[in-house]
Design an enzyme around this catalytic site. Sequence first.
Site, short mmCIF file in Angstrom:
data_model
loop_
_atom_site.label_atom_id
_atom_site.label_comp_id
_atom_site.label_asym_id
_atom_site.label_seq_id
_atom_site.Cartn_x
_atom_site.Cartn_y
_atom_site.Cartn_z
N GLU A 102 0.80 -1.22 -0.11
CA GLU A 102 -0.26 0.08 0.02
C GLU A 102 0.89 1.29 -0.01
OE1 GLU A 102 -3.97 -2.03 2.31
OE2 GLU A 102 -2.49 -0.86 3.56
N CYS A 115 3.13 8.52 0.93
CA CYS A 115 3.82 7.66 1.78
C CYS A 115 3.86 6.22 1.23
CB CYS A 115 2.96 7.48 3.12
SG CYS A 115 3.10 6.27 4.58
N CYS A 122 6.34 -6.78 7.48
CA CYS A 122 7.60 -6.20 8.14
C CYS A 122 8.01 -7.10 9.33
CB CYS A 122 7.08 -4.84 8.78
SG CYS A 122 8.34 -3.98 9.59
N CYS A 126 6.33 -4.91 15.87
CA CYS A 126 6.00 -3.91 16.80
C CYS A 126 4.38 -4.19 17.11
CB CYS A 126 5.94 -2.37 16.23
SG CYS A 126 7.89 -1.86 15.92
N CYS A 129 1.65 -2.02 15.73
CA CYS A 129 1.46 -1.75 14.57
C CYS A 129 0.60 -2.83 13.73
CB CYS A 129 2.88 -1.53 13.91
SG CYS A 129 2.90 -1.02 12.22
N GLY A 171 6.58 -1.77 6.29
CA GLY A 171 8.22 -2.37 6.41
C GLY A 171 9.15 -1.21 6.97
N SER A 225 11.37 6.45 15.28
CA SER A 225 10.14 5.81 15.93
C SER A 225 10.62 5.83 17.35
CB SER A 225 9.48 4.71 15.25
OG SER A 225 9.12 4.99 14.09
N LEU A 226 10.17 6.50 18.29
CA LEU A 226 10.73 6.55 19.60
C LEU A 226 9.69 5.74 20.45
CD1 LEU A 226 13.05 7.03 21.32
CD2 LEU A 226 12.03 9.36 21.99
N HIS A 227 8.36 6.53 20.64
CA HIS A 227 7.05 5.78 21.44
C HIS A 227 7.44 5.35 22.89
CE1 HIS A 227 6.01 5.42 17.23
NE2 HIS A 227 6.59 4.29 16.84
N ASN A 302 -3.67 5.23 16.35
CA ASN A 302 -4.67 4.89 15.29
C ASN A 302 -5.08 3.38 15.62
OD1 ASN A 302 -5.07 7.19 13.72
ND2 ASN A 302 -2.97 6.63 13.03
N CYS A 345 -1.25 6.08 10.01
CA CYS A 345 0.15 5.51 10.41
C CYS A 345 -0.33 4.24 10.98
CB CYS A 345 0.57 6.23 11.36
SG CYS A 345 1.29 7.88 10.60
N1 SAH Z 1 9.25 0.73 10.20
C1 SAH Z 1 9.41 2.24 10.11
C2 SAH Z 1 8.55 2.91 9.14
C3 SAH Z 1 7.05 2.82 9.43
S1 SAH Z 1 6.69 4.60 9.67
C4 SAH Z 1 9.37 2.85 11.48
O1 SAH Z 1 9.06 2.06 12.37
O2 SAH Z 1 9.61 4.05 11.64
C5 SAH Z 1 5.05 4.43 10.51
C6 SAH Z 1 5.06 5.13 11.65
O3 SAH Z 1 4.02 5.13 12.15
C7 SAH Z 1 6.21 4.67 12.74
O4 SAH Z 1 6.42 5.69 13.37
C8 SAH Z 1 4.99 3.78 13.49
O5 SAH Z 1 5.68 3.37 14.91
C9 SAH Z 1 3.80 4.46 13.61
N2 SAH Z 1 2.67 3.46 13.87
C10 SAH Z 1 2.41 2.16 13.58
N3 SAH Z 1 1.35 1.72 13.97
C11 SAH Z 1 0.56 2.99 14.45
C12 SAH Z 1 -0.77 3.11 14.97
N4 SAH Z 1 -1.06 2.07 15.18
N5 SAH Z 1 -1.04 4.31 15.10
C13 SAH Z 1 -0.16 5.35 15.12
N6 SAH Z 1 1.09 5.34 14.81
C14 SAH Z 1 1.50 4.08 14.50
#
Ligand code: SAH
Length: 364
Positions: A102, A115, A122, A126, A129, A171, A225-227, A302, A345
Amino acid sequence: MTAELPSRHAVRRPNLRDYALPALRDLCRERGWPAYRGDQIATWLYKNDVVSIDEMTNLPADLRRAIETDFDLTSLEVVTTQRSTDGTIKLLLGAFDGARIEAVLIPEERRVTLCVSTQVGCPLTCSFCATGALGFTRNLSTAEIVDQVLEARRLLGPDQVLSNLVFMGMGEPLLNLPAVSESIRLFTDPKAFGMAPRRITVSTAGVLPQIAPLLEVAPIHLAVSLHATTNEVRDVLVPLNKRFPIETLLATLREEPRINRRRPVFFEYTLMAGVNDSVEDARRLPGLLEGIASKVNIIPMNPHPDAPYQPPSSGVVDRFTAELHGAGIRVTLRRDRGRDIDAACGQLANRAPTGEPVSGVAPD
Ligand code: SAH
Protein backbone atom coordinates in the site's frame (compact mmCIF):
# COMPACT_ATOMS: atom_id res chain seq x y z
CA MET A 1 1.26 -30.62 -19.22
CA THR A 2 -0.24 -27.41 -20.43
CA ALA A 3 -0.87 -25.50 -17.24
CA GLU A 4 -1.39 -21.91 -18.20
CA LEU A 5 1.34 -19.55 -17.19
CA PRO A 6 0.45 -16.05 -16.11
CA SER A 7 2.00 -14.80 -19.34
CA ARG A 8 2.72 -11.24 -18.28
CA HIS A 9 5.08 -12.37 -15.58
CA ALA A 10 6.13 -15.70 -16.98
CA VAL A 11 9.64 -14.46 -17.62
CA ARG A 12 10.83 -11.76 -15.30
CA ARG A 13 13.56 -9.62 -16.71
CA PRO A 14 15.66 -7.02 -14.96
CA ASN A 15 13.60 -3.88 -14.48
CA LEU A 16 14.94 -0.63 -15.89
CA ARG A 17 13.66 1.19 -12.83
CA ASP A 18 16.01 -0.79 -10.61
CA TYR A 19 18.91 1.36 -11.81
CA ALA A 20 19.70 4.85 -10.62
CA LEU A 21 21.80 7.04 -12.85
CA PRO A 22 25.34 5.87 -12.49
CA ALA A 23 24.16 2.28 -12.95
CA LEU A 24 21.98 3.18 -15.93
CA ARG A 25 24.94 4.87 -17.62
CA ASP A 26 27.14 1.83 -16.95
CA LEU A 27 24.46 -0.38 -18.41
CA CYS A 28 24.47 1.64 -21.64
CA ARG A 29 28.25 1.71 -21.81
CA GLU A 30 28.52 -2.04 -21.31
CA ARG A 31 26.24 -2.53 -24.27
CA GLY A 32 28.21 -0.22 -26.50
CA TRP A 33 26.09 2.92 -26.27
CA PRO A 34 27.35 6.21 -24.96
CA ALA A 35 26.70 6.87 -21.29
CA TYR A 36 24.43 9.85 -21.97
CA ARG A 37 21.83 7.44 -23.33
CA GLY A 38 21.33 6.48 -19.68
CA ASP A 39 20.42 10.07 -18.87
CA GLN A 40 17.98 10.14 -21.76
CA ILE A 41 16.33 6.93 -20.58
CA ALA A 42 15.97 8.34 -17.05
CA THR A 43 14.35 11.49 -18.37
CA TRP A 44 11.84 9.45 -20.36
CA LEU A 45 11.08 7.17 -17.44
CA TYR A 46 10.75 9.72 -14.67
CA LYS A 47 10.18 13.15 -16.13
CA ASN A 48 8.03 12.14 -19.08
CA ASP A 49 6.65 9.00 -17.46
CA VAL A 50 6.51 6.91 -20.61
CA VAL A 51 4.95 3.47 -20.38
CA SER A 52 6.33 2.06 -23.61
CA ILE A 53 9.81 2.10 -24.99
CA ASP A 54 8.59 3.23 -28.40
CA GLU A 55 7.77 6.59 -26.86
CA MET A 56 11.49 7.20 -26.22
CA THR A 57 11.79 8.88 -29.58
CA ASN A 58 15.32 10.28 -29.27
CA LEU A 59 16.86 6.84 -28.73
CA PRO A 60 18.15 4.92 -31.76
CA ALA A 61 15.88 2.09 -32.85
CA ASP A 62 18.43 -0.64 -32.06
CA LEU A 63 18.79 0.61 -28.49
CA ARG A 64 15.03 0.71 -28.11
CA ARG A 65 14.77 -2.87 -29.37
CA ALA A 66 17.52 -4.05 -27.02
CA ILE A 67 15.79 -2.44 -24.06
CA GLU A 68 12.51 -3.92 -25.09
CA THR A 69 13.77 -7.48 -25.28
CA ASP A 70 15.95 -7.39 -22.17
CA PHE A 71 14.09 -5.29 -19.61
CA ASP A 72 10.79 -4.80 -17.87
CA LEU A 73 9.49 -1.28 -17.41
CA THR A 74 6.84 -1.59 -14.74
CA SER A 75 6.79 -3.69 -11.59
CA LEU A 76 3.46 -2.98 -9.90
CA GLU A 77 -0.10 -2.61 -10.97
CA VAL A 78 -2.85 -0.72 -9.23
CA VAL A 79 -5.34 -3.12 -7.69
CA THR A 80 -7.63 -0.58 -6.02
CA THR A 81 -7.62 3.04 -5.00
CA GLN A 82 -9.74 4.35 -2.15
CA ARG A 83 -10.40 7.96 -1.30
CA SER A 84 -10.93 9.08 2.29
CA THR A 85 -13.43 11.78 3.18
CA ASP A 86 -10.42 14.02 3.93
CA GLY A 87 -8.95 13.58 0.43
CA THR A 88 -6.31 11.01 1.36
CA ILE A 89 -6.00 8.29 -1.28
CA LYS A 90 -4.81 4.79 -0.49
CA LEU A 91 -3.40 2.77 -3.35
CA LEU A 92 -3.32 -1.00 -3.14
CA LEU A 93 -0.66 -2.27 -5.54
CA GLY A 94 0.07 -5.79 -6.73
CA ALA A 95 3.50 -7.22 -7.57
CA PHE A 96 4.57 -10.02 -9.93
CA ASP A 97 4.37 -12.65 -7.20
CA GLY A 98 0.94 -11.66 -5.97
CA ALA A 99 2.35 -9.59 -3.10
CA ARG A 100 0.18 -6.64 -2.14
CA ILE A 101 1.50 -3.38 -0.80
CA GLU A 102 0.00 0.00 0.00
CA ALA A 103 0.96 3.60 -0.61
CA VAL A 104 -0.91 6.62 0.74
CA LEU A 105 -1.25 9.97 -1.02
CA ILE A 106 -1.94 12.85 1.33
CA PRO A 107 -2.92 16.14 -0.31
CA GLU A 108 -2.71 19.16 1.99
CA GLU A 109 -3.11 22.85 1.36
CA ARG A 110 0.50 23.57 0.63
CA ARG A 111 1.95 20.20 -0.17
CA VAL A 112 1.14 16.75 -1.45
CA THR A 113 2.88 13.91 0.39
CA LEU A 114 3.20 10.29 -0.61
CA CYS A 115 3.84 7.63 2.00
CA VAL A 116 5.64 4.66 0.42
CA SER A 117 6.21 1.08 1.53
CA THR A 118 9.61 -0.61 1.49
CA GLN A 119 8.78 -4.20 2.39
CA VAL A 120 5.94 -6.67 1.96
CA GLY A 121 4.90 -6.92 5.61
CA CYS A 122 7.55 -6.19 8.22
CA PRO A 123 9.81 -8.34 10.41
CA LEU A 124 9.88 -5.98 13.42
CA THR A 125 6.60 -7.09 15.08
CA CYS A 126 5.96 -3.78 16.86
CA SER A 127 3.03 -4.62 19.09
CA PHE A 128 0.88 -1.60 18.16
CA CYS A 129 1.40 -1.68 14.37
CA ALA A 130 -0.98 -3.41 11.98
CA THR A 131 1.79 -4.07 9.45
CA GLY A 132 3.83 -5.82 12.14
CA ALA A 133 0.98 -8.26 12.67
CA LEU A 134 1.20 -9.33 9.00
CA GLY A 135 4.61 -10.91 9.35
CA PHE A 136 7.36 -10.44 6.79
CA THR A 137 7.33 -11.69 3.20
CA ARG A 138 10.13 -9.93 1.34
CA ASN A 139 11.91 -6.71 0.54
CA LEU A 140 10.62 -4.49 -2.25
CA SER A 141 12.88 -3.81 -5.21
CA THR A 142 13.96 -0.33 -6.21
CA ALA A 143 11.53 -0.51 -9.14
CA GLU A 144 8.70 -1.39 -6.78
CA ILE A 145 9.46 1.60 -4.57
CA VAL A 146 9.75 3.90 -7.57
CA ASP A 147 6.55 2.57 -9.14
CA GLN A 148 4.56 3.60 -6.08
CA VAL A 149 5.55 7.17 -6.81
CA LEU A 150 4.81 6.92 -10.53
CA GLU A 151 1.39 5.39 -9.92
CA ALA A 152 0.52 7.96 -7.26
CA ARG A 153 1.61 10.82 -9.50
CA ARG A 154 -0.89 9.68 -12.11
CA LEU A 155 -3.71 10.31 -9.63
CA LEU A 156 -2.83 13.96 -9.16
CA GLY A 157 -4.88 16.77 -10.61
CA PRO A 158 -3.38 19.16 -13.17
CA ASP A 159 -2.48 21.73 -10.49
CA GLN A 160 -1.04 19.23 -8.03
CA VAL A 161 2.63 18.37 -7.69
CA LEU A 162 3.96 15.58 -5.54
CA SER A 163 6.08 17.67 -3.19
CA ASN A 164 7.02 15.36 -0.32
CA LEU A 165 7.91 11.74 0.10
CA VAL A 166 7.90 9.82 3.36
CA PHE A 167 9.21 6.27 3.74
CA MET A 168 6.63 5.48 6.41
CA GLY A 169 4.47 2.84 4.79
CA MET A 170 4.75 -0.91 5.29
CA GLY A 171 8.14 -2.23 6.32
CA GLU A 172 11.38 -1.06 7.89
CA PRO A 173 13.34 0.97 5.30
CA LEU A 174 16.71 0.39 6.96
CA LEU A 175 16.33 -3.38 6.62
CA ASN A 176 16.09 -2.82 2.86
CA LEU A 177 18.82 -0.23 2.53
CA PRO A 178 20.18 -1.09 -0.96
CA ALA A 179 16.81 -0.69 -2.69
CA VAL A 180 15.85 2.30 -0.53
CA SER A 181 19.16 4.05 -1.28
CA GLU A 182 18.91 3.44 -5.01
CA SER A 183 15.35 4.80 -5.03
CA ILE A 184 16.47 7.91 -3.13
CA ARG A 185 19.17 8.45 -5.76
CA LEU A 186 16.46 8.40 -8.42
CA PHE A 187 14.10 10.64 -6.46
CA THR A 188 16.79 13.27 -5.89
CA ASP A 189 18.66 13.12 -9.21
CA PRO A 190 17.89 16.19 -11.35
CA LYS A 191 17.93 13.92 -14.42
CA ALA A 192 15.31 11.64 -12.86
CA PHE A 193 12.64 12.88 -10.40
CA GLY A 194 14.62 15.90 -9.28
CA MET A 195 13.09 16.20 -5.80
CA ALA A 196 14.82 18.26 -3.13
CA PRO A 197 16.36 15.84 -0.60
CA ARG A 198 14.95 17.82 2.32
CA ARG A 199 11.47 16.91 1.11
CA ILE A 200 12.19 13.23 1.64
CA THR A 201 11.94 11.60 5.07
CA VAL A 202 12.93 8.06 5.92
CA SER A 203 11.52 6.62 9.14
CA THR A 204 13.20 3.89 11.14
CA ALA A 205 12.41 2.00 14.30
CA GLY A 206 16.13 2.33 15.04
CA VAL A 207 18.31 0.00 12.98
CA LEU A 208 21.39 1.82 14.21
CA PRO A 209 24.18 0.44 11.98
CA GLN A 210 22.27 1.57 8.88
CA ILE A 211 21.65 5.18 9.89
CA ALA A 212 24.99 6.63 8.80
CA PRO A 213 24.98 4.74 5.45
CA LEU A 214 21.46 6.06 4.78
CA LEU A 215 22.38 9.67 5.55
CA GLU A 216 25.37 9.36 3.21
CA VAL A 217 23.08 8.77 0.23
CA ALA A 218 21.60 12.29 0.21
CA PRO A 219 20.79 15.07 2.71
CA ILE A 220 17.34 13.71 3.45
CA HIS A 221 15.51 13.85 6.77
CA LEU A 222 15.56 11.01 9.27
CA ALA A 223 12.58 10.12 11.44
CA VAL A 224 12.93 7.76 14.37
CA SER A 225 10.05 5.88 15.97
CA LEU A 226 10.69 6.43 19.67
CA HIS A 227 7.29 5.88 21.32
CA ALA A 228 8.56 5.42 24.87
CA THR A 229 10.82 6.94 27.49
CA THR A 230 11.86 3.74 29.25
CA ASN A 231 13.38 0.53 27.88
CA GLU A 232 10.80 -1.42 29.83
CA VAL A 233 7.96 0.06 27.78
CA ARG A 234 9.85 0.35 24.49
CA ASP A 235 10.90 -3.32 24.66
CA VAL A 236 7.20 -4.20 24.48
CA LEU A 237 6.18 -1.66 21.82
CA VAL A 238 9.26 -1.94 19.58
CA PRO A 239 10.98 -5.32 20.21
CA LEU A 240 14.02 -4.08 18.23
CA ASN A 241 14.72 -2.05 21.38
CA LYS A 242 16.14 -5.18 22.99
CA ARG A 243 18.96 -5.05 20.43
CA PHE A 244 19.30 -1.29 20.25
CA PRO A 245 18.02 0.20 23.53
CA ILE A 246 17.01 3.83 24.01
CA GLU A 247 20.34 5.07 25.37
CA THR A 248 22.29 3.50 22.47
CA LEU A 249 19.79 4.84 19.94
CA LEU A 250 19.98 8.36 21.33
CA ALA A 251 23.77 8.27 21.66
CA THR A 252 24.04 7.29 17.99
CA LEU A 253 21.83 10.20 16.96
CA ARG A 254 23.66 12.61 19.26
CA GLU A 255 26.96 11.69 17.66
CA GLU A 256 25.74 11.65 14.06
CA PRO A 257 27.26 14.72 12.37
CA ARG A 258 24.63 14.81 9.62
CA ILE A 259 21.94 15.46 12.20
CA ASN A 260 22.12 19.12 13.15
CA ARG A 261 19.98 22.22 13.52
CA ARG A 262 19.60 22.50 9.78
CA ARG A 263 18.63 18.87 9.52
CA PRO A 264 17.04 17.79 12.80
CA VAL A 265 15.82 14.28 13.42
CA PHE A 266 12.03 13.84 13.73
CA PHE A 267 11.03 11.67 16.66
CA GLU A 268 7.70 9.94 16.23
CA TYR A 269 5.86 9.30 19.45
CA THR A 270 2.61 7.37 19.11
CA LEU A 271 0.53 8.07 22.21
CA MET A 272 -1.27 5.08 23.67
CA ALA A 273 -3.68 5.43 26.58
CA GLY A 274 -2.15 4.26 29.83
CA VAL A 275 1.00 2.97 28.14
CA ASN A 276 3.30 5.89 27.30
CA ASP A 277 1.16 8.98 27.86
CA SER A 278 1.89 9.87 31.49
CA VAL A 279 3.10 13.22 32.78
CA GLU A 280 6.26 11.40 33.90
CA ASP A 281 6.86 10.32 30.30
CA ALA A 282 6.37 13.89 29.09
CA ARG A 283 8.82 15.12 31.73
CA ARG A 284 11.43 12.46 30.99
CA LEU A 285 11.48 13.04 27.26
CA PRO A 286 13.22 16.45 27.13
CA GLY A 287 16.12 15.13 29.20
CA LEU A 288 16.53 12.14 26.89
CA LEU A 289 16.60 14.33 23.81
CA GLU A 290 19.11 16.77 25.24
CA GLY A 291 21.90 17.53 22.78
CA ILE A 292 20.07 16.09 19.76
CA ALA A 293 18.78 18.55 17.14
CA SER A 294 15.22 17.29 16.93
CA LYS A 295 11.51 17.78 16.59
CA VAL A 296 8.89 15.56 18.15
CA ASN A 297 5.85 14.38 16.24
CA ILE A 298 3.00 13.26 18.47
CA ILE A 299 0.67 10.73 16.80
CA PRO A 300 -2.37 9.62 18.79
CA MET A 301 -2.66 5.85 18.35
CA ASN A 302 -4.75 4.82 15.37
CA PRO A 303 -6.64 1.87 16.77
CA HIS A 304 -7.08 -1.35 14.77
CA PRO A 305 -8.22 -4.89 15.54
CA ASP A 306 -4.69 -6.36 15.78
CA ALA A 307 -3.52 -4.29 18.73
CA PRO A 308 -4.88 -3.80 22.24
CA TYR A 309 -4.03 -0.09 22.38
CA GLN A 310 -6.24 3.00 22.22
CA PRO A 311 -5.50 6.70 21.79
CA PRO A 312 -5.63 8.81 24.95
CA SER A 313 -8.39 11.39 25.37
CA SER A 314 -7.74 14.69 23.62
CA GLY A 315 -7.18 16.25 27.05
CA VAL A 316 -4.30 13.87 27.74
CA VAL A 317 -2.86 14.39 24.25
CA ASP A 318 -2.99 18.16 24.71
CA ARG A 319 -1.41 18.00 28.15
CA PHE A 320 1.40 15.77 26.91
CA THR A 321 2.05 18.08 23.98
CA ALA A 322 1.91 21.19 26.16
CA GLU A 323 4.34 19.68 28.64
CA LEU A 324 6.91 19.11 25.88
CA HIS A 325 6.29 22.52 24.43
CA GLY A 326 6.83 24.07 27.84
CA ALA A 327 10.18 22.30 28.11
CA GLY A 328 11.34 23.94 24.89
CA ILE A 329 10.83 20.90 22.63
CA ARG A 330 9.70 21.59 19.09
CA VAL A 331 6.58 19.48 18.98
CA THR A 332 3.81 18.95 16.45
CA LEU A 333 0.61 16.98 16.76
CA ARG A 334 -0.03 14.89 13.66
CA ARG A 335 -3.60 15.03 12.51
CA ASP A 336 -4.59 11.58 11.47
CA ARG A 337 -5.40 11.31 7.81
CA GLY A 338 -7.33 8.62 6.07
CA ARG A 339 -8.39 6.77 9.22
CA ASP A 340 -11.76 5.91 7.65
CA ILE A 341 -10.02 3.87 4.93
CA ASP A 342 -7.35 2.31 7.20
CA ALA A 343 -4.71 4.51 5.61
CA ALA A 344 -3.44 6.19 8.77
CA CYS A 345 -0.05 5.44 10.35
CA GLY A 346 0.21 1.83 11.38
CA GLN A 347 -3.03 0.80 9.73
CA LEU A 348 -1.52 -0.51 6.51
CA ALA A 349 -2.36 -4.17 6.49
CA ASN A 350 -4.10 -4.79 3.17
CA ARG A 351 -7.49 -4.88 4.79
CA ALA A 352 -10.64 -5.11 2.71
CA PRO A 353 -11.78 -1.74 1.36
CA THR A 354 -13.82 0.37 3.72
CA GLY A 355 -14.07 3.66 1.85
CA GLU A 356 -15.37 4.75 -1.48
CA PRO A 357 -13.39 3.59 -4.51
CA VAL A 358 -11.90 6.46 -6.45
CA SER A 359 -13.92 6.62 -9.60
CA GLY A 360 -12.19 6.59 -12.93
CA VAL A 361 -8.68 5.73 -11.78
CA ALA A 362 -8.83 2.05 -10.90
CA PRO A 363 -7.73 -0.06 -13.86
CA ASP A 364 -10.78 -2.29 -13.69
N1 SAH B 1 9.38 0.80 10.29
C1 SAH B 1 9.54 2.22 10.18
C2 SAH B 1 8.64 2.83 9.16
C3 SAH B 1 7.15 2.82 9.53
S1 SAH B 1 6.71 4.46 9.77
C4 SAH B 1 9.41 2.84 11.55
O1 SAH B 1 9.10 2.12 12.48
O2 SAH B 1 9.67 4.02 11.70
C5 SAH B 1 5.15 4.34 10.47
C6 SAH B 1 5.04 5.13 11.74
O3 SAH B 1 3.73 4.95 12.27
C7 SAH B 1 6.01 4.65 12.77
O4 SAH B 1 6.43 5.70 13.59
C8 SAH B 1 5.14 3.71 13.53
O5 SAH B 1 5.66 3.44 14.81
C9 SAH B 1 3.84 4.46 13.58
N2 SAH B 1 2.68 3.62 13.86
C10 SAH B 1 2.59 2.29 13.68
N3 SAH B 1 1.37 1.86 14.05
C11 SAH B 1 0.70 2.94 14.47
C12 SAH B 1 -0.63 3.12 14.95
N4 SAH B 1 -1.48 2.11 15.03
N5 SAH B 1 -1.01 4.37 15.27
C13 SAH B 1 -0.16 5.41 15.13
N6 SAH B 1 1.10 5.28 14.68
C14 SAH B 1 1.53 4.06 14.35
